[in-house]
Design a protein around this motif. Sequence first.
Motif, PDB file in Angstrom:
ATOM      1  N   ARG A  25      38.107  36.566  38.162  1.00  0.00           N
ATOM      2  CA  ARG A  25      37.659  37.273  39.366  1.00  0.00           C
ATOM      3  C   ARG A  25      36.704  38.438  39.163  1.00  0.00           C
ATOM      4  O   ARG A  25      36.139  38.921  40.132  1.00  0.00           O
ATOM      5  CB  ARG A  25      38.871  37.796  40.127  1.00  0.00           C
ATOM      6  CG  ARG A  25      39.717  36.710  40.700  1.00  0.00           C
ATOM      7  CD  ARG A  25      40.707  37.271  41.648  1.00  0.00           C
ATOM      8  NE  ARG A  25      41.854  37.781  40.899  1.00  0.00           N
ATOM      9  CZ  ARG A  25      42.922  38.286  41.460  1.00  0.00           C
ATOM     10  NH1 ARG A  25      42.993  38.400  42.754  1.00  0.00           N
ATOM     11  NH2 ARG A  25      43.923  38.700  40.735  1.00  0.00           N
ATOM     12  N   ASP A 125      42.834  44.702  42.111  1.00  0.00           N
ATOM     13  CA  ASP A 125      42.895  45.032  43.541  1.00  0.00           C
ATOM     14  C   ASP A 125      41.514  45.415  44.066  1.00  0.00           C
ATOM     15  O   ASP A 125      41.116  45.004  45.160  1.00  0.00           O
ATOM     16  CB  ASP A 125      43.879  46.166  43.794  1.00  0.00           C
ATOM     17  CG  ASP A 125      45.327  45.723  43.648  1.00  0.00           C
ATOM     18  OD1 ASP A 125      45.588  44.502  43.666  1.00  0.00           O
ATOM     19  OD2 ASP A 125      46.195  46.613  43.506  1.00  0.00           O
ATOM     20  N   ASP A 128      39.517  42.257  44.359  1.00  0.00           N
ATOM     21  CA  ASP A 128      39.901  41.491  45.551  1.00  0.00           C
ATOM     22  C   ASP A 128      39.259  42.075  46.802  1.00  0.00           C
ATOM     23  O   ASP A 128      38.807  41.338  47.683  1.00  0.00           O
ATOM     24  CB  ASP A 128      41.418  41.475  45.709  1.00  0.00           C
ATOM     25  CG  ASP A 128      42.102  40.564  44.712  1.00  0.00           C
ATOM     26  OD1 ASP A 128      41.420  39.701  44.137  1.00  0.00           O
ATOM     27  OD2 ASP A 128      43.323  40.733  44.504  1.00  0.00           O
ATOM     28  N   GLU A 129      39.224  43.395  46.874  1.00  0.00           N
ATOM     29  CA  GLU A 129      38.581  44.052  48.010  1.00  0.00           C
ATOM     30  C   GLU A 129      37.091  43.699  48.062  1.00  0.00           C
ATOM     31  O   GLU A 129      36.546  43.419  49.132  1.00  0.00           O
ATOM     32  CB  GLU A 129      38.776  45.562  47.911  1.00  0.00           C
ATOM     33  CG  GLU A 129      38.329  46.325  49.113  1.00  0.00           C
ATOM     34  CD  GLU A 129      39.148  46.004  50.350  1.00  0.00           C
ATOM     35  OE1 GLU A 129      38.575  46.064  51.462  1.00  0.00           O
ATOM     36  OE2 GLU A 129      40.339  45.679  50.221  1.00  0.00           O
ATOM     37  N   ARG A 130      36.445  43.693  46.911  1.00  0.00           N
ATOM     38  CA  ARG A 130      35.028  43.327  46.842  1.00  0.00           C
ATOM     39  C   ARG A 130      34.833  41.874  47.265  1.00  0.00           C
ATOM     40  O   ARG A 130      33.915  41.559  48.031  1.00  0.00           O
ATOM     41  CB  ARG A 130      34.492  43.534  45.421  1.00  0.00           C
ATOM     42  CG  ARG A 130      33.043  43.070  45.241  1.00  0.00           C
ATOM     43  CD  ARG A 130      32.607  43.050  43.790  1.00  0.00           C
ATOM     44  NE  ARG A 130      33.515  42.374  42.894  1.00  0.00           N
ATOM     45  CZ  ARG A 130      33.566  41.049  42.705  1.00  0.00           C
ATOM     46  NH1 ARG A 130      32.778  40.253  43.403  1.00  0.00           N
ATOM     47  NH2 ARG A 130      34.406  40.518  41.840  1.00  0.00           N
ATOM     48  N   ILE A 131      35.707  40.990  46.817  1.00  0.00           N
ATOM     49  CA  ILE A 131      35.589  39.570  47.148  1.00  0.00           C
ATOM     50  C   ILE A 131      35.792  39.359  48.651  1.00  0.00           C
ATOM     51  O   ILE A 131      35.092  38.557  49.278  1.00  0.00           O
ATOM     52  CB  ILE A 131      36.596  38.741  46.323  1.00  0.00           C
ATOM     53  CG1 ILE A 131      36.158  38.717  44.858  1.00  0.00           C
ATOM     54  CG2 ILE A 131      36.736  37.329  46.864  1.00  0.00           C
ATOM     55  CD1 ILE A 131      37.192  38.140  43.908  1.00  0.00           C
ATOM     56  N   ARG A 132      36.742  40.088  49.234  1.00  0.00           N
ATOM     57  CA  ARG A 132      36.975  39.972  50.674  1.00  0.00           C
ATOM     58  C   ARG A 132      35.763  40.412  51.479  1.00  0.00           C
ATOM     59  O   ARG A 132      35.512  39.914  52.574  1.00  0.00           O
ATOM     60  CB  ARG A 132      38.172  40.822  51.082  1.00  0.00           C
ATOM     61  CG  ARG A 132      39.354  39.976  51.507  1.00  0.00           C
ATOM     62  CD  ARG A 132      40.458  40.845  51.872  1.00  0.00           C
ATOM     63  NE  ARG A 132      40.763  41.454  50.580  1.00  0.00           N
ATOM     64  CZ  ARG A 132      41.735  42.250  50.270  1.00  0.00           C
ATOM     65  NH1 ARG A 132      42.520  42.627  51.142  1.00  0.00           N
ATOM     66  NH2 ARG A 132      41.956  42.723  49.095  1.00  0.00           N
ATOM     67  N   LYS A 133      35.001  41.353  50.956  1.00  0.00           N
ATOM     68  CA  LYS A 133      33.834  41.865  51.678  1.00  0.00           C
ATOM     69  C   LYS A 133      32.582  41.031  51.440  1.00  0.00           C
ATOM     70  O   LYS A 133      31.542  41.324  52.011  1.00  0.00           O
ATOM     71  CB  LYS A 133      33.559  43.306  51.248  1.00  0.00           C
ATOM     72  CG  LYS A 133      34.606  44.269  51.738  1.00  0.00           C
ATOM     73  CD  LYS A 133      34.288  45.678  51.289  1.00  0.00           C
ATOM     74  CE  LYS A 133      35.336  46.647  51.783  1.00  0.00           C
ATOM     75  NZ  LYS A 133      35.092  48.004  51.319  1.00  0.00           N
ATOM     76  N   GLN A 134      32.684  39.992  50.589  1.00  0.00           N
ATOM     77  CA  GLN A 134      31.523  39.142  50.331  1.00  0.00           C
ATOM     78  C   GLN A 134      31.108  38.422  51.601  1.00  0.00           C
ATOM     79  O   GLN A 134      31.948  38.115  52.456  1.00  0.00           O
ATOM     80  CB  GLN A 134      31.849  38.084  49.270  1.00  0.00           C
ATOM     81  CG  GLN A 134      31.732  38.558  47.863  1.00  0.00           C
ATOM     82  CD  GLN A 134      32.007  37.425  46.880  1.00  0.00           C
ATOM     83  OE1 GLN A 134      32.607  36.419  47.233  1.00  0.00           O
ATOM     84  NE2 GLN A 134      31.569  37.599  45.664  1.00  0.00           N
ATOM     85  N   LYS A 136      30.131  35.425  54.118  1.00  0.00           N
ATOM     86  CA  LYS A 136      30.736  34.120  54.311  1.00  0.00           C
ATOM     87  C   LYS A 136      29.944  32.972  53.680  1.00  0.00           C
ATOM     88  O   LYS A 136      30.554  32.039  53.146  1.00  0.00           O
ATOM     89  CB  LYS A 136      30.945  33.868  55.800  1.00  0.00           C
ATOM     90  CG  LYS A 136      31.729  32.616  56.086  1.00  0.00           C
ATOM     91  CD  LYS A 136      32.163  32.584  57.511  1.00  0.00           C
ATOM     92  CE  LYS A 136      32.851  31.333  57.948  1.00  0.00           C
ATOM     93  NZ  LYS A 136      33.156  30.324  57.063  1.00  0.00           N
ATOM     94  N   ARG A 139      31.178  31.972  50.183  1.00  0.00           N
ATOM     95  CA  ARG A 139      32.458  31.257  50.163  1.00  0.00           C
ATOM     96  C   ARG A 139      32.287  29.818  50.641  1.00  0.00           C
ATOM     97  O   ARG A 139      32.899  28.894  50.112  1.00  0.00           O
ATOM     98  CB  ARG A 139      33.485  31.991  51.008  1.00  0.00           C
ATOM     99  CG  ARG A 139      33.983  33.251  50.318  1.00  0.00           C
ATOM    100  CD  ARG A 139      34.954  33.953  51.184  1.00  0.00           C
ATOM    101  NE  ARG A 139      34.186  34.552  52.293  1.00  0.00           N
ATOM    102  CZ  ARG A 139      34.668  35.339  53.217  1.00  0.00           C
ATOM    103  NH1 ARG A 139      35.929  35.624  53.229  1.00  0.00           N
ATOM    104  NH2 ARG A 139      33.907  35.847  54.149  1.00  0.00           N
TER     105      ARG A 139
END
Length: 163
Positions: A25, A125, A128-134, A136, A139
């Motif tokens: 990740r 953590d 994960d926050e960075r990935i969530r803000k990527q 769409k 993804r």
Amino acid sequence: MGFSITNELRRTFDLASLRLDAAKRLNGNEWRDYAKIKKDFDAKRQFEERRYRLEYKTRIDAVRKRLINEAGSPVRDYVPFFARRDRFDRPAITRQAQIEVRDSHGKTMASLDQFETRSIDGLLDRADERIRKQPKPARDFEKATDRRAGVERRVARPRQRER
């Protein structure tokens, strides 16, 4: 408390799984931070191991002295002298000192593992926050690409229509 194989396995597994997650990740800057954390904790482990090996006899002597002092302290248990146990059993005191020194070293190494686990967990953590803000589309692209390997890629995969 002593050595617990269950806790040792759990701690080892947690650390190994976090390292595996980190490999999957983390991006470049985060990986650099991870490498620094790993390098720092490896250096701390080496320092503690070396210190343990060099000071082993000194630590044993200090613990042995403490145990002898404890054995020599007056006991108010009112047991007849012929029924008392000998509290100055030299081999037993030496064995107990060795056990305590090894246990103390194990606890030190376990605490280093726990601190490393917490540090890596915090880094993951943030990842994960960075990935969530990527955005769409990134993804969606990952979902659309065919990630099969080897012979599996040559077998046609039935297409499913998305509605």
